[in-house]
Design a protein around this motif. Sequence first.
Motif, PDB file in Angstrom:
ATOM      1  N   MET A   1     -67.980  16.584 -18.335  1.00 11.58           N
ATOM      2  CA  MET A   1     -66.836  17.362 -17.877  1.00 11.58           C
ATOM      3  C   MET A   1     -66.563  17.071 -16.397  1.00 11.58           C
ATOM      4  O   MET A   1     -67.460  17.068 -15.582  1.00 11.58           O
ATOM      5  CB  MET A   1     -67.125  18.861 -18.054  1.00 11.58           C
ATOM      6  CG  MET A   1     -66.025  19.753 -17.507  1.00 11.58           C
ATOM      7  SD  MET A   1     -66.452  21.499 -17.629  1.00 11.58           S
ATOM      8  CE  MET A   1     -66.475  21.712 -19.401  1.00 11.58           C
ATOM      9  N   HIS A   2     -65.274  16.787 -16.071  1.00 12.67           N
ATOM     10  CA  HIS A   2     -64.893  16.605 -14.673  1.00 12.67           C
ATOM     11  C   HIS A   2     -64.929  17.953 -13.964  1.00 12.67           C
ATOM     12  O   HIS A   2     -64.518  18.973 -14.517  1.00 12.67           O
ATOM     13  CB  HIS A   2     -63.486  16.007 -14.580  1.00 12.67           C
ATOM     14  CG  HIS A   2     -63.366  14.663 -15.227  1.00 12.67           C
ATOM     15  ND1 HIS A   2     -64.060  13.570 -14.787  1.00 12.67           N
ATOM     16  CD2 HIS A   2     -62.639  14.253 -16.293  1.00 12.67           C
ATOM     17  CE1 HIS A   2     -63.765  12.526 -15.549  1.00 12.67           C
ATOM     18  NE2 HIS A   2     -62.914  12.917 -16.470  1.00 12.67           N
ATOM     19  N   LEU A   3     -65.385  17.946 -12.733  1.00 13.91           N
ATOM     20  CA  LEU A   3     -65.544  19.207 -12.001  1.00 13.91           C
ATOM     21  C   LEU A   3     -64.224  19.936 -11.804  1.00 13.91           C
ATOM     22  O   LEU A   3     -64.202  21.150 -11.646  1.00 13.91           O
ATOM     23  CB  LEU A   3     -66.217  18.947 -10.652  1.00 13.91           C
ATOM     24  CG  LEU A   3     -67.685  18.518 -10.718  1.00 13.91           C
ATOM     25  CD1 LEU A   3     -68.239  18.307  -9.321  1.00 13.91           C
ATOM     26  CD2 LEU A   3     -68.529  19.554 -11.449  1.00 13.91           C
ATOM     27  N   GLU A   4     -63.115  19.189 -11.776  1.00 10.76           N
ATOM     28  CA  GLU A   4     -61.815  19.828 -11.530  1.00 10.76           C
ATOM     29  C   GLU A   4     -61.132  20.259 -12.819  1.00 10.76           C
ATOM     30  O   GLU A   4     -59.975  20.676 -12.795  1.00 10.76           O
ATOM     31  CB  GLU A   4     -60.907  18.861 -10.752  1.00 10.76           C
ATOM     32  CG  GLU A   4     -61.429  18.500  -9.366  1.00 10.76           C
ATOM     33  CD  GLU A   4     -61.681  19.721  -8.503  1.00 10.76           C
ATOM     34  OE1 GLU A   4     -60.813  20.607  -8.464  1.00 10.76           O
ATOM     35  OE2 GLU A   4     -62.760  19.802  -7.883  1.00 10.76           O
ATOM     36  N   ASN A   5     -61.793  20.122 -13.963  1.00  5.92           N
ATOM     37  CA  ASN A   5     -61.190  20.502 -15.234  1.00  5.92           C
ATOM     38  C   ASN A   5     -60.717  21.949 -15.226  1.00  5.92           C
ATOM     39  O   ASN A   5     -61.455  22.856 -14.846  1.00  5.92           O
ATOM     40  CB  ASN A   5     -62.186  20.322 -16.384  1.00  5.92           C
ATOM     41  CG  ASN A   5     -61.915  19.067 -17.182  1.00  5.92           C
ATOM     42  OD1 ASN A   5     -61.244  18.161 -16.708  1.00  5.92           O
ATOM     43  ND2 ASN A   5     -62.438  19.022 -18.386  1.00  5.92           N
ATOM     44  N   ARG A  23     -70.591  29.592 -19.806  1.00  5.31           N
ATOM     45  CA  ARG A  23     -71.167  28.245 -19.824  1.00  5.31           C
ATOM     46  C   ARG A  23     -70.239  27.227 -19.176  1.00  5.31           C
ATOM     47  O   ARG A  23     -70.693  26.286 -18.510  1.00  5.31           O
ATOM     48  CB  ARG A  23     -71.479  27.839 -21.261  1.00  5.31           C
ATOM     49  CG  ARG A  23     -72.677  28.552 -21.840  1.00  5.31           C
ATOM     50  CD  ARG A  23     -74.005  27.926 -21.421  1.00  5.31           C
ATOM     51  NE  ARG A  23     -74.155  26.600 -21.983  1.00  5.31           N
ATOM     52  CZ  ARG A  23     -74.572  26.368 -23.237  1.00  5.31           C
ATOM     53  NH1 ARG A  23     -74.899  27.374 -24.027  1.00  5.31           N
ATOM     54  NH2 ARG A  23     -74.673  25.136 -23.677  1.00  5.31           N
ATOM     55  N   LEU A  24     -68.939  27.388 -19.350  1.00  6.40           N
ATOM     56  CA  LEU A  24     -67.974  26.478 -18.730  1.00  6.40           C
ATOM     57  C   LEU A  24     -68.022  26.599 -17.207  1.00  6.40           C
ATOM     58  O   LEU A  24     -67.960  25.599 -16.492  1.00  6.40           O
ATOM     59  CB  LEU A  24     -66.564  26.772 -19.245  1.00  6.40           C
ATOM     60  CG  LEU A  24     -66.277  26.340 -20.686  1.00  6.40           C
ATOM     61  CD1 LEU A  24     -64.980  26.977 -21.183  1.00  6.40           C
ATOM     62  CD2 LEU A  24     -66.182  24.813 -20.797  1.00  6.40           C
ATOM     63  N   LEU A  25     -68.139  27.825 -16.722  1.00  7.43           N
ATOM     64  CA  LEU A  25     -68.263  28.025 -15.275  1.00  7.43           C
ATOM     65  C   LEU A  25     -69.545  27.376 -14.755  1.00  7.43           C
ATOM     66  O   LEU A  25     -69.549  26.728 -13.709  1.00  7.43           O
ATOM     67  CB  LEU A  25     -68.250  29.514 -14.942  1.00  7.43           C
ATOM     68  CG  LEU A  25     -66.902  30.235 -15.092  1.00  7.43           C
ATOM     69  CD1 LEU A  25     -67.101  31.740 -14.983  1.00  7.43           C
ATOM     70  CD2 LEU A  25     -65.905  29.756 -14.049  1.00  7.43           C
ATOM     71  N   ASN A  30     -62.940  25.133 -13.975  1.00 13.72           N
ATOM     72  CA  ASN A  30     -62.080  26.250 -13.585  1.00 13.72           C
ATOM     73  C   ASN A  30     -61.598  26.898 -14.881  1.00 13.72           C
ATOM     74  O   ASN A  30     -60.970  26.225 -15.710  1.00 13.72           O
ATOM     75  CB  ASN A  30     -60.883  25.751 -12.767  1.00 13.72           C
ATOM     76  CG  ASN A  30     -61.321  25.184 -11.437  1.00 13.72           C
ATOM     77  OD1 ASN A  30     -61.658  25.906 -10.512  1.00 13.72           O
ATOM     78  ND2 ASN A  30     -61.312  23.855 -11.323  1.00 13.72           N
ATOM     79  N   VAL A  31     -61.915  28.170 -15.077  1.00 10.74           N
ATOM     80  CA  VAL A  31     -61.707  28.813 -16.372  1.00 10.74           C
ATOM     81  C   VAL A  31     -60.619  29.874 -16.300  1.00 10.74           C
ATOM     82  O   VAL A  31     -60.651  30.758 -15.432  1.00 10.74           O
ATOM     83  CB  VAL A  31     -63.021  29.452 -16.878  1.00 10.74           C
ATOM     84  CG1 VAL A  31     -62.787  30.198 -18.188  1.00 10.74           C
ATOM     85  CG2 VAL A  31     -64.096  28.385 -17.053  1.00 10.74           C
ATOM     86  N   ILE A  32     -59.657  29.771 -17.219  1.00 12.13           N
ATOM     87  CA  ILE A  32     -58.660  30.828 -17.409  1.00 12.13           C
ATOM     88  C   ILE A  32     -58.988  31.519 -18.721  1.00 12.13           C
ATOM     89  O   ILE A  32     -58.953  30.905 -19.793  1.00 12.13           O
ATOM     90  CB  ILE A  32     -57.224  30.269 -17.459  1.00 12.13           C
ATOM     91  CG1 ILE A  32     -56.882  29.526 -16.169  1.00 12.13           C
ATOM     92  CG2 ILE A  32     -56.223  31.396 -17.712  1.00 12.13           C
ATOM     93  CD1 ILE A  32     -55.523  28.823 -16.208  1.00 12.13           C
ATOM     94  N   CYS A  33     -59.350  32.781 -18.641  1.00  9.91           N
ATOM     95  CA  CYS A  33     -59.694  33.591 -19.812  1.00  9.91           C
ATOM     96  C   CYS A  33     -58.475  34.412 -20.213  1.00  9.91           C
ATOM     97  O   CYS A  33     -57.937  35.169 -19.396  1.00  9.91           O
ATOM     98  CB  CYS A  33     -60.867  34.498 -19.467  1.00  9.91           C
ATOM     99  SG  CYS A  33     -61.208  35.801 -20.667  1.00  9.91           S
ATOM    100  N   ARG A  53     -63.834  30.475  -9.552  1.00  9.89           N
ATOM    101  CA  ARG A  53     -63.219  29.574 -10.522  1.00  9.89           C
ATOM    102  C   ARG A  53     -62.875  30.272 -11.838  1.00  9.89           C
ATOM    103  O   ARG A  53     -62.645  29.623 -12.842  1.00  9.89           O
ATOM    104  CB  ARG A  53     -64.146  28.377 -10.784  1.00  9.89           C
ATOM    105  CG  ARG A  53     -64.188  27.374  -9.634  1.00  9.89           C
ATOM    106  CD  ARG A  53     -65.032  26.129  -9.943  1.00  9.89           C
ATOM    107  NE  ARG A  53     -66.452  26.399  -9.753  1.00  9.89           N
ATOM    108  CZ  ARG A  53     -67.321  26.577 -10.726  1.00  9.89           C
ATOM    109  NH1 ARG A  53     -66.927  26.524 -11.983  1.00  9.89           N
ATOM    110  NH2 ARG A  53     -68.605  26.819 -10.470  1.00  9.89           N
ATOM    111  N   PHE A  54     -62.824  31.600 -11.816  1.00  9.38           N
ATOM    112  CA  PHE A  54     -62.532  32.366 -13.029  1.00  9.38           C
ATOM    113  C   PHE A  54     -61.283  33.206 -12.840  1.00  9.38           C
ATOM    114  O   PHE A  54     -61.110  33.884 -11.831  1.00  9.38           O
ATOM    115  CB  PHE A  54     -63.704  33.290 -13.371  1.00  9.38           C
ATOM    116  CG  PHE A  54     -63.494  34.102 -14.626  1.00  9.38           C
ATOM    117  CD1 PHE A  54     -63.657  33.537 -15.879  1.00  9.38           C
ATOM    118  CD2 PHE A  54     -63.122  35.440 -14.543  1.00  9.38           C
ATOM    119  CE1 PHE A  54     -63.460  34.285 -17.037  1.00  9.38           C
ATOM    120  CE2 PHE A  54     -62.928  36.201 -15.686  1.00  9.38           C
ATOM    121  CZ  PHE A  54     -63.098  35.623 -16.939  1.00  9.38           C
TER     122      PHE A  54
END
Length: 327
Positions: A1-5, A23-25, A30-33, A53-54
């Motif tokens: 996974m690229h860090l900027e994903n 786990r993605l974090l 960068n996670v959009i829930c 990043r959340f």
Amino acid sequence: MHLENRVLVTGGAGFLGSHLCERLLDAGANVICVDNFFSGTRSNIEHLIGHKRFELIRHDVTMPLFVEVDEIYNLACPASPVHYQRDPVQTTKTSVLGAINMLGLAKRVGAKILQASTSEIYGDPQVHPQPESYWGHVNPIGLRACYDEGKRCAETLFFDYKRQHNLRIKLARIFNTYGPRMHPNDGRVVSNFVVQALLGRDITIYGEGTQTRSFCYVDDLVDGLMRFMAAGDGVFGPINLGNPEEFTIRQLAEQVIALTGSRSRIVHRPIPQDDPHQRRPDISCAHDVLEWAPRTRLSEGLKRTIGYFDALLADRTMHGRLTTAVA
């Protein structure tokens, strides 16, 4: 996974979604829930709020969503019979319109998209264990059809978008998954048995308890989803993700009683309509293509799950709710 994903997780405040967001974090995404909190709860992702990043968006996937992302995990849909039968029309809308809206988003922004499908698409299977090539044995007008057929239609849409628009899709068929953050009142067999045992109540088995299920611990399942998403575009599924170890419902009840030290008795109730008699995944494809297999034994996963519910029961407010729910 690229860090900027930039990764979108629909249903991200649910049991499975919250573990995936976490786990993605950890992996640097960068996670959009996104969640409408129909069956997900804010408490599942509260510890992530404030993470740089959340991002949390309250939104219903039956309506279009406009965000810029690189990957989409489409998990939005109530997954337990108690929740998906509460509003069956909305359940079907969530599966079908949710798939259309998320596929449309993926098409617009060029994102890779994974659909969380289900072992329920096999219905009450006449082939055992169930390989991905099996088309299923489903009652299209039964009480479970809103979920079963909604997910089957979503699978159709994913493959049509791939064929028609060359979309990069991933289709995971998820078998019974359990662990911390399961909803205590969702009617699923693991949460039901654990809560009943901890409260010393009768453990309710439907039928004789000879039905079989295969239980995958949530950490293993999340690992499978992330491996699948990271695989090349030529790996799109469908792929079964679950634990091939098979247990009868009675064996599960006996193991929960032993691990909790409960004095609960096992009692029997009539079997619900269209309840599958056997359920066990053939995970040969996941093993060969993703080099994935679950590692957590049922006894170990149950201990962690029991610890979670034990802590919930220590909360007086939650104790009252749980006591009422299983009374």
